[in-house]
Design a protein around this motif. Structure first.
Motif, PDB file in Angstrom:
ATOM      1  N   TYR A 111       2.891   8.325   0.959  1.00 30.26           N
ATOM      2  CA  TYR A 111       2.049   7.333   0.499  1.00 30.26           C
ATOM      3  C   TYR A 111       1.175   8.463  -0.616  1.00 30.26           C
ATOM      4  N   ASN A 112       2.029   9.499  -0.879  1.00 33.30           N
ATOM      5  CA  ASN A 112       1.466  10.121  -1.611  1.00 33.30           C
ATOM      6  C   ASN A 112       0.107  10.990  -2.053  1.00 33.30           C
ATOM      7  N   LEU A 113       0.117  10.756  -1.205  1.00 29.67           N
ATOM      8  CA  LEU A 113      -1.206  11.322  -0.263  1.00 29.67           C
ATOM      9  C   LEU A 113      -0.780  12.970  -0.470  1.00 29.67           C
ATOM     10  N   SER A 161      -4.576   5.477   1.498  1.00 33.07           N
ATOM     11  CA  SER A 161      -3.752   4.810   1.004  1.00 33.07           C
ATOM     12  C   SER A 161      -4.485   4.122  -0.249  1.00 33.07           C
ATOM     13  N   CYS A 186       0.989  -1.259  -0.121  1.00 35.25           N
ATOM     14  CA  CYS A 186      -0.371  -0.156   0.457  1.00 35.25           C
ATOM     15  C   CYS A 186       1.297   1.194   0.308  1.00 35.25           C
ATOM     16  N   ARG A 210       2.399   4.137  -1.545  1.00 30.39           N
ATOM     17  CA  ARG A 210       3.006   4.490  -3.166  1.00 30.39           C
ATOM     18  C   ARG A 210       4.858   4.458  -2.318  1.00 30.39           C
ATOM     19  N   LYS A 249      -2.037   4.892   5.875  1.00 32.31           N
ATOM     20  CA  LYS A 249      -2.072   3.978   5.161  1.00 32.31           C
ATOM     21  C   LYS A 249      -3.463   3.253   4.715  1.00 32.31           C
ATOM     22  N   SER A 263      -8.854  10.902  -1.502  1.00 28.39           N
ATOM     23  CA  SER A 263      -8.233  11.031  -0.032  1.00 28.39           C
ATOM     24  C   SER A 263      -7.189  11.989   0.354  1.00 28.39           C
TER      25      SER A 263
END
Length: 327
Positions: A80-82, A322, A6, A8, A319, A28
């Motif tokens: 988490y590339n958010l 994502s 998960c 990223r 986590k 998200s």
């Protein structure tokens, strides 16, 4: 899907976009976790001035502590590339409180610039919010304002955030509809995207007894520029889930406009939590599970932390949301 899958780690360079496009295009978004409570608990800082945390930036030690907390949350968002939302610690820095503390209007711009410098050293998609709050007690509604009073009272701070070029404005823990509406008008006047976040209870209503649905529709109908969305903060996900289950909140307005939470780790009520001497906290896994329930059943998109949260809670939340977006 295993948790390691998960993350990223196939990093995607952030796409430059405006705040409204970010909220509309991402399923998200991560918002910061607790600041003030952690500064007291982990750094032993005393925060009791009339502007609360707004003047922390004028002390090197306190600036460093504040920056360390933000960078921790930013690192989680990047992992988490958010997209990441951070707000200036200025909820109590209204004109009355600023003057009482012996500061001037520069305190607003100084806070935005401090956060922008931190943003400029990162490689994540990040948006800076100007945090504003009610005049009175956010948990009881005592001392809050009517619509006209609130518009006049909050205009000063909103306009200073406009001059400082904040990416968005954020009205935190708003307990009554009248002041939330007046503040929304002051924010609308700036032309900057903004969010109204309510103080809500498990009965599905604000502190003043208005339902979430009614509050959203009333504000939308009484401002020239509507909020980007509505949220709640300083409340546990299970309370929000219970509040949204009432038929009077099972509406299109709530489903499409009420999309975010900055969560407490405790399910205690506001009255039970306010002034509590001990940290009230549930596990990171339990908190993340509650957040995911709001995401899956009510399409929440903005997830942040409030009282009791730290990096471990925000990591678990990031986590989970994502993975949910990827599945």
């Amino acid at each position: 899907m295993g948790s390691e899958m998960c993350i990223r780690d196939r990093y995607i360079k952030p796409t430059c976009m405006d705040f409204e496009t970010c909220i509309a295009s991402h399923s998200s978004v991560l918002m910061e976790g607790a600041l003030g409570e952690r500064l007291k608990r982990e750094y032993g800082l005393t925060i009791n001035g009339s502007v609360a945390m707004a003047d922390l930036i004028y002390s090197q030690q306190r600036r460093l502590a504040l920056e360390t907390l933000w960078r921790g949350y930013m690192g989680i968002a990047g992992k988490y590339n958010l997209p990441f939302l951070a707000t200036t610690p200025t909820r109590r820095a209204n004109k009355q409180q600023v003057i009482q503390a012996g500061y001037d209007e520069a305190i607003i711009g100084d806070n935005v610039r401090f956060l922008r410098k931190i943003k400029e050293t990162s490689n994540i998609e990040m948006y800076i919010g100007g945090l504003m709050g009610c005049k009175g007690d956010a948990y009881t509604g005592a001392g809050t304002l009517n619509i006209e009073e609130a518009h006049d009272f909050h205009h000063w701070q909103a306009q200073l955030f406009k001059l400082a070029k904040a990416d968005f404005l954020y009205a935190g823990i708003m307990p009554v509809l009248t002041e939330a509406t007046g503040m929304a008008r002051a924010m609308s006047d700036t032309g900057i995207p903004y969010i109204i976040s309510f103080t809500i209870q498990k009965d599905g209503k604000l502190i003043d007894g208005h339902t979430i649905d009614y509050a959203i529709r009333f504000i939308d109908d009484n401002v020239s520029r509507k909020p980007v969305c509505y949220m709640t903060n300083c409340v546990h996900p299970c309370i929000v889930y219970e509040a949204l289950a009432y038929n009077f909140n099972q509406t299109e307005a709530v489903r499409t406009r009420f999309i975010g939470i900055q969560a407490n780790t405790s399910a205690l009520s506001y009255s039970e939590l306010d002034g509590s001497a001990d940290l009230q906290s549930s596990s990171p896994a339990d908190l993340a599970e509650g957040m995911m329930k709001l995401k899956s059943e009510y399409d929440f998109r903005i997830f942040g932390g409030c009282c009791g949260t730290d990096d471990t809670h925000m990591e678990e939340i990031a986590k989970s949301i994502s993975c949910g977006a990827l599945s």
